[in-house]
Design an enzyme around this catalytic site. Structure first.
Site, PDB file in Angstrom:
ATOM      1  N   LYS A   1      48.698  34.046  52.239  1.00  0.00           N
ATOM      2  CA  LYS A   1      49.607  35.028  51.682  1.00  0.00           C
ATOM      3  C   LYS A   1      48.853  36.345  51.521  1.00  0.00           C
ATOM      4  O   LYS A   1      47.658  36.280  51.281  1.00  0.00           O
ATOM      5  CB  LYS A   1      50.047  34.459  50.339  1.00  0.00           C
TER       6      LYS A   1
ATOM      7  N   LYS B   1      50.603  21.889  45.446  1.00  0.00           N
ATOM      8  CA  LYS B   1      50.677  21.267  44.116  1.00  0.00           C
ATOM      9  C   LYS B   1      51.365  19.905  44.243  1.00  0.00           C
ATOM     10  O   LYS B   1      52.454  19.794  44.816  1.00  0.00           O
ATOM     11  CB  LYS B   1      51.467  22.165  43.154  1.00  0.00           C
TER      12      LYS B   1
ATOM     13  N   GLU C   1      53.674  33.259  33.450  1.00  0.00           N
ATOM     14  CA  GLU C   1      52.213  33.290  33.345  1.00  0.00           C
ATOM     15  C   GLU C   1      51.841  34.020  32.067  1.00  0.00           C
ATOM     16  O   GLU C   1      52.485  35.003  31.704  1.00  0.00           O
ATOM     17  CB  GLU C   1      51.612  34.028  34.541  1.00  0.00           C
TER      18      GLU C   1
ATOM     19  N   LYS D   1      54.358  38.158  34.295  1.00  0.00           N
ATOM     20  CA  LYS D   1      53.000  38.112  33.750  1.00  0.00           C
ATOM     21  C   LYS D   1      53.085  38.358  32.244  1.00  0.00           C
ATOM     22  O   LYS D   1      54.030  38.999  31.762  1.00  0.00           O
ATOM     23  CB  LYS D   1      52.153  39.233  34.360  1.00  0.00           C
TER      24      LYS D   1
ATOM     25  N   ASP E   1      55.161  39.543  45.031  1.00  0.00           N
ATOM     26  CA  ASP E   1      54.025  38.652  44.783  1.00  0.00           C
ATOM     27  C   ASP E   1      54.473  37.188  44.634  1.00  0.00           C
ATOM     28  O   ASP E   1      53.758  36.277  45.032  1.00  0.00           O
ATOM     29  CB  ASP E   1      53.306  39.114  43.501  1.00  0.00           C
TER      30      ASP E   1
ATOM     31  N   HIS F   1      50.315  28.336  48.546  1.00  0.00           N
ATOM     32  CA  HIS F   1      49.547  27.337  47.793  1.00  0.00           C
ATOM     33  C   HIS F   1      50.417  26.534  46.820  1.00  0.00           C
ATOM     34  O   HIS F   1      50.000  25.489  46.336  1.00  0.00           O
ATOM     35  CB  HIS F   1      48.335  27.968  47.085  1.00  0.00           C
TER      36      HIS F   1
ATOM     37  N   HIS G   1      56.415  31.814  46.451  1.00  0.00           N
ATOM     38  CA  HIS G   1      56.260  30.672  45.544  1.00  0.00           C
ATOM     39  C   HIS G   1      57.593  30.183  44.943  1.00  0.00           C
ATOM     40  O   HIS G   1      57.894  28.993  44.968  1.00  0.00           O
ATOM     41  CB  HIS G   1      55.299  31.014  44.416  1.00  0.00           C
TER      42      HIS G   1
HETATM   43  C1  BG6 Z   1      49.341  34.135  43.497  1.00  0.00           C
HETATM   44  C2  BG6 Z   1      49.755  35.467  42.934  1.00  0.00           C
HETATM   45  O1  BG6 Z   1      49.828  33.978  44.800  1.00  0.00           O
HETATM   46  O2  BG6 Z   1      49.858  33.097  42.667  1.00  0.00           O
HETATM   47  C3  BG6 Z   1      49.245  35.616  41.514  1.00  0.00           C
HETATM   48  O3  BG6 Z   1      49.244  36.512  43.739  1.00  0.00           O
HETATM   49  C4  BG6 Z   1      49.695  34.451  40.651  1.00  0.00           C
HETATM   50  O4  BG6 Z   1      49.676  36.851  40.945  1.00  0.00           O
HETATM   51  C5  BG6 Z   1      49.367  33.117  41.333  1.00  0.00           C
HETATM   52  O5  BG6 Z   1      49.014  34.544  39.414  1.00  0.00           O
HETATM   53  C6  BG6 Z   1      50.007  31.961  40.580  1.00  0.00           C
HETATM   54  O6  BG6 Z   1      49.530  30.747  41.087  1.00  0.00           O
HETATM   55  P1  BG6 Z   1      49.268  29.496  40.147  1.00  0.00           P
HETATM   56  O7  BG6 Z   1      48.867  28.404  41.072  1.00  0.00           O
HETATM   57  O8  BG6 Z   1      48.201  29.902  39.174  1.00  0.00           O
HETATM   58  O9  BG6 Z   1      50.560  29.225  39.447  1.00  0.00           O
END
Ligand code: BG6
Length: 510
Positions: A171, A205, A239, A359, A258, A201, A263
């Protein structure tokens, strides 16, 4: 070999070389190499293997190894370590370290690729790797196209005659529909679609992968998984961290780009897809693409944005976004987004999917919450119960991974009263926890040639197409009232209003 065949028979991946562009970067250090180490611990790393790190920094193979070893050791020792044992397993690390070579070079310089070709040929002959090579672009996205082009021109991604050649792309996969299409077109000039592994990613999970098992491996929920029984779905990726040191990246990206078309949409796809006919990568991925083809494009009317001000997280005062490192003091970048998605197909028509991510929210939590339609009140009318508590199914993706079902129960005692109670399944209680950074399955799948957990070009484009009208609308208007939520809260009031319009409320982030 299909995903099911090979997972039953988990065995070392076949011989190959792996080339990481960005050998000195954060991703390599924090995720890729620790994941290879974990695969080695589980005896899943190829038994004949070469790991070539490419970067422009002045390093030798020995200093590269030492830097990665030191970082791994620190992570293993740290109190919140994902690794068991608190000491590096010397044999497992040895198998990774023995495979390592460092090649210095400028990603844009054709000479690097000629040198890389020589190194690959030598290692291939020495280790008997059968010509198989996995290239990993762990680099800033501005290098994706030039590196693919140079690999193509140097003949390094031509599979004919040699073993397989694959390319992992990280990404961000584009910044808009147009740039994603351009990137796909560029990569496809040099590689075939089945050689390209686009990583998200979130699909690494376990809890996300488990959604398929939850939905399709038992007969209980699938019959009610539709507009007849489901009222709506809420997907939250909250987050508590801020933008940390990534201000300049974030200023150019924002929460929508982002997190959402990548995601959050992975979670939407897993929740909303039709059952595939098999675990074949294309069968699964075609069902995911169909979700986004059926999703109405989102405009400004169906979304809200927010930016955090100052506040408190777990009792500690934190700065407003506009005071973060490398953030403009008058920044209009959103750090929060909420939207309503309408999936116009037979299963989901009339069942909104509400998405939110931000965030500096009250707590770190990622969940998919499914709200079922209420039972009729009839039986309980006149008993003092004037309203049913909703039944919820909550897939808790992280942390406290688990699945929770909220149902009504009769509160003990002579008076008829209902209370919402929870049936809980926790991964940690049931399964022995494997140390993992989340890239193990993804890397193993690439070695095995299983693309199920990777995004196909059409999925990436279909996802961008859903959010592009919103990106355009937000780009052409200045948000009012930023910052509009306090750090440590559940997000801006406008997000509540988005649901209130439909007579609904968000679940609390607590
Ligand atoms: C990333 C984003 O792809 O994913 C980040 O760029 C974000 O901003 C992160 O914090 C979140 O991933 P995870 O696995 O911590 O939930």
């Amino acid at each position: 070999m299909s995903a099911t065949d090979r997972r039953e028979a988990a065995q070392p991946a076949p011989p190959c070389a792996m080339v990481i562009f960005g050998a000195n970067g954060d991703l390599t250090k924090r995720l890729v190499v620790p994941a290879l180490y974990n695969l080695s611990r589980s005896n899943l790393l190829p038994e004949r293997f070469a790991l070539i790190g490419v970067d422009h920094g002045d390093r030798s193979t020995e200093t590269w190894k030492a830097a990665l070893h030191d970082f791994l050791e620190q992570s293993v020792k740290s109190p919140d370590s994902e690794f068991e044992g608190k000491a590096i397993d010397a044999d497992a690390w040895g198998r990774v370290a023995n495979a390592m070579r460092y090649v210095k070079g400028d990603f844009l310089d054709p000479k690097l690729y000629a040198a890389l070709g020589d190194v690959l040929q030598k290692l291939d002959a020495q280790e008997k790797l059968g010509g198989a090579v996995l290239f990993y672009l762990a680099v800033a996205d501005r290098f994706f196209e030039p590196v693919a082009e140079q690999l193509g021109k140097a003949g390094l991604v031509r599979a004919e005659g040699a073993g397989w050649r694959r390319l992992i792309v990280e990404k961000p996969f584009g910044h808009s529909l147009q740039s994603a299409k351009a990137l796909n077109a560029h990569l496809l000039q040099w590689l075939h679609e089945d050689q390209i592994y686009r990583i998200d990613h979130f699909l690494g999970k376990e809890t996300v992968q488990n959604i398929m098992a939850f939905r399709f491996a038992s007969g209980l929920f699938e019959p009610v998984w539709n507009r007849d029984r489901i009222d709506h779905v809420q997907i939250t990726v909250a987050e508590s961290i801020g933008v940390e040191k990534r201000g300049s990246f974030y200023e150019a990206t924002g929460a929508l780009r982002d997190m959402v078309p990548n995601h959050l949409f992975q979670l939407v796809a897993m929740t909303a897809m039709e059952p595939p006919v098999s675990f074949d990568a294309d069968a699964v991925r075609s069902q995911k693409v169909d979700v986004f083809k059926a999703t109405r494009a989102v405009g400004a009317h169906d979304a809200v944005r927010g930016q955090y001000g100052g506040g408190h997280i777990a009792g500690t005062a934190v700065n407003p976004y506009r005071e973060e490192f490398r953030v403009a003091p008058d920044s209009d970048t959103e750090t929060f987004v909420a939207m309503r998605l309408n999936i116009d197909n037979w299963r989901w028509a009339g069942v909104p999917f509400y998405l939110r991510t931000g965030k500096r929210m009250a707590k770190r939590t990622t969940e998919i919450a499914i709200r079922f339609k209420p039972a009729p009140i009839a039986l309980f009318r006149g008993t003092g119960v004037d309203q049913m508590n909703a039944d919820w199914l909550i897939l808790q993706i992280q942390p406290d991974e688990g699945i929770r079902l909220r149902l009504n129960a009769k509160r003990p005692g002579p008076v008829v009263a209902l209370e919402s109670v929870a049936m809980d399944f926790k991964y940690a209680d049931w399964f022995h926890r494997q140390p993992a950074v989340g890239y193990e399955t993804l890397l193993y799948d690439c070695f095995m040639g299983d693309a199920t957990l990777f995004q196909r070009a059409d999925q990436v484009e279909a996802a961008w197409a859903v959010v592009q009208p919103l990106l355009d609308a937000w780009n052409s208007t200045v948000p009012s009232g930023f910052p509009n939520y306090n750090a440590g809260s559940d997000g801006p009031r406008s997000a509540d209003e988005l649901l209130a319009r439909d007579g609904r409320t968000w679940r609390q982030i607590r």
